[in-house]
Design a protein around this motif. Sequence first.
Motif, PDB file in Angstrom:
ATOM      1  N   ILE A   1      83.849 -71.670 -44.689  1.00  0.00           N
ATOM      2  CA  ILE A   1      84.580 -72.941 -44.838  1.00  0.00           C
ATOM      3  C   ILE A   1      84.717 -73.639 -43.485  1.00  0.00           C
ATOM      4  O   ILE A   1      84.488 -74.841 -43.358  1.00  0.00           O
ATOM      5  N   GLY A   2      85.095 -72.860 -42.459  1.00  0.00           N
ATOM      6  CA  GLY A   2      85.239 -73.442 -41.127  1.00  0.00           C
ATOM      7  C   GLY A   2      83.932 -73.973 -40.593  1.00  0.00           C
ATOM      8  O   GLY A   2      83.883 -75.056 -39.998  1.00  0.00           O
ATOM      9  N   GLY A   3      82.843 -73.226 -40.811  1.00  0.00           N
ATOM     10  CA  GLY A   3      81.531 -73.675 -40.357  1.00  0.00           C
ATOM     11  C   GLY A   3      81.095 -74.945 -41.058  1.00  0.00           C
ATOM     12  O   GLY A   3      80.529 -75.853 -40.437  1.00  0.00           O
ATOM     13  N   ALA A   4      81.360 -75.016 -42.377  1.00  0.00           N
ATOM     14  CA  ALA A   4      80.996 -76.211 -43.138  1.00  0.00           C
ATOM     15  C   ALA A   4      81.782 -77.421 -42.651  1.00  0.00           C
ATOM     16  O   ALA A   4      81.234 -78.537 -42.532  1.00  0.00           O
ATOM     17  N   PHE A   5      83.062 -77.206 -42.342  1.00  0.00           N
ATOM     18  CA  PHE A   5      83.890 -78.317 -41.856  1.00  0.00           C
ATOM     19  C   PHE A   5      83.404 -78.799 -40.491  1.00  0.00           C
ATOM     20  O   PHE A   5      83.329 -80.007 -40.237  1.00  0.00           O
ATOM     21  N   MET A   6      83.056 -77.861 -39.622  1.00  0.00           N
ATOM     22  CA  MET A   6      82.554 -78.236 -38.302  1.00  0.00           C
ATOM     23  C   MET A   6      81.248 -79.010 -38.419  1.00  0.00           C
ATOM     24  O   MET A   6      81.023 -80.010 -37.727  1.00  0.00           O
ATOM     25  N   LEU A   7      80.369 -78.559 -39.320  1.00  0.00           N
ATOM     26  CA  LEU A   7      79.094 -79.255 -39.531  1.00  0.00           C
ATOM     27  C   LEU A   7      79.329 -80.649 -40.099  1.00  0.00           C
ATOM     28  O   LEU A   7      78.646 -81.610 -39.718  1.00  0.00           O
ATOM     29  N   LEU A   8      80.322 -80.765 -40.976  1.00  0.00           N
ATOM     30  CA  LEU A   8      80.640 -82.051 -41.593  1.00  0.00           C
ATOM     31  C   LEU A   8      81.114 -83.051 -40.539  1.00  0.00           C
ATOM     32  O   LEU A   8      80.626 -84.190 -40.475  1.00  0.00           O
ATOM     33  N   THR A   9      82.081 -82.630 -39.709  1.00  0.00           N
ATOM     34  CA  THR A   9      82.600 -83.544 -38.688  1.00  0.00           C
ATOM     35  C   THR A   9      81.543 -83.859 -37.633  1.00  0.00           C
ATOM     36  O   THR A   9      81.463 -84.993 -37.151  1.00  0.00           O
ATOM     37  N   LEU A  10      80.727 -82.871 -37.295  1.00  0.00           N
ATOM     38  CA  LEU A  10      79.663 -83.100 -36.315  1.00  0.00           C
ATOM     39  C   LEU A  10      78.675 -84.134 -36.830  1.00  0.00           C
ATOM     40  O   LEU A  10      78.265 -85.048 -36.096  1.00  0.00           O
ATOM     41  N   THR A  11      78.295 -84.014 -38.110  1.00  0.00           N
ATOM     42  CA  THR A  11      77.368 -84.974 -38.705  1.00  0.00           C
ATOM     43  C   THR A  11      77.965 -86.379 -38.694  1.00  0.00           C
ATOM     44  O   THR A  11      77.287 -87.359 -38.339  1.00  0.00           O
TER      45      THR A  11
END
Length: 398
Positions: free
Chosen positions: A377-387
Amino acid sequence: MVAWILGVILFALGICISVALHEAGHMGAAKMFGMRVRRYFIGFGPTLWSFRRGETEYGLKAIPAGGFCDIAGMTALDEVTPDEAPRAMWRYPTWKRFVVMVAGSVTHFILGFLILYVMAITMGLPNTEPVRPEIASVNQCVVDKGNTSEDGCAPGAPAPAKDAGLREGDLVLSVDGTPTPTWGEMVAKVEGLSGPAEFEVRRGGEVLTLTVDVARVSAPNGEQAGAIGVSVALPPAMIGYGPLDAVGGTVSFTGDMFVGVWNGLLDIPEKVPAVIEAIGGGERDPNTPVSVVGASIIGGDAVEQGIWEMFVLLLATLNFFIGVFNLLPLLPLDGGHIAVLFYEKVRDWLRRLRGKPAGGPVDYTKLSAVTMVFVVIGGAFMLLTLTADIVNPIRIGQ
């Protein structure tokens, strides 16, 4: 452009220093108690450079996206050599392990406080006091929202405040019986009114009640809103401090920032849809979460436009955010390890009450599923904000 690039680099450097100090906090506390610290590295990936001093290897790795402090026996599952075993971290009392775990976040808090203190005595701190509904001027008439009476008053344009006898310096205490401690609350109340309304105001040492015939004007959204034709006396945006009174001012402002950071953490789930919408091309809400890249872009914009106060404030906020986030009771965060420590303490206390010996260290393999869920979940959130920060970043003044 050069100033913007410099700002981005400076902010990214500030983040790297913060992370380095976070891990140094863990290392310093562990060494203070005599624990074996194997390695202290900034970054991840291949090693670029390292050296050994005593029993600890220090170095720099290729990917500057964090860092780590390798303490022998951080959990009972960590493999330790025979010479490390007596000084394995899990053998130490709970309170010492707690201090080591919390030291990283405490370092962020200290760093954030120091940043704000320096800001207080150099630039000043933002004025967080609410704007009082004190009238700075009474206009000749009311005009549509977004315009001013200086643009000219149409023949017969209403002048509710002027006609009612409101004066410069009047402090509006209530509108139609509703207390108005702030300018925003007064405006919100007035915008919903039409026709005569009672305004209770303080003028000098006297409290007066005036009847104001609230007019209706056009708002930018095309709707109608109440208006009376006054402007507010704005307080200074920044408050300067001396070296001594800056301590109290910084403590107070730090408390406000902690509240803001905590509320921001709680609001993250409801902000996710707005981040997804921004990736799809929608307008980016400036209140949505950002990644390190997004924060660096904002830092670059602040430097380019000479808004150093925003740059410094953002850096302090980031330190408080990282510190608080790391204390969340979720593995593999520091807070997750702290939660395990207290679980062991409470469990052993209950076992003693039942006449049983203390249990062994928690088996972290049983927590691997929960840890993996949080990591995903944390990795997906980081990828989302980075994108979102790459395709549609938050910009200042653009």
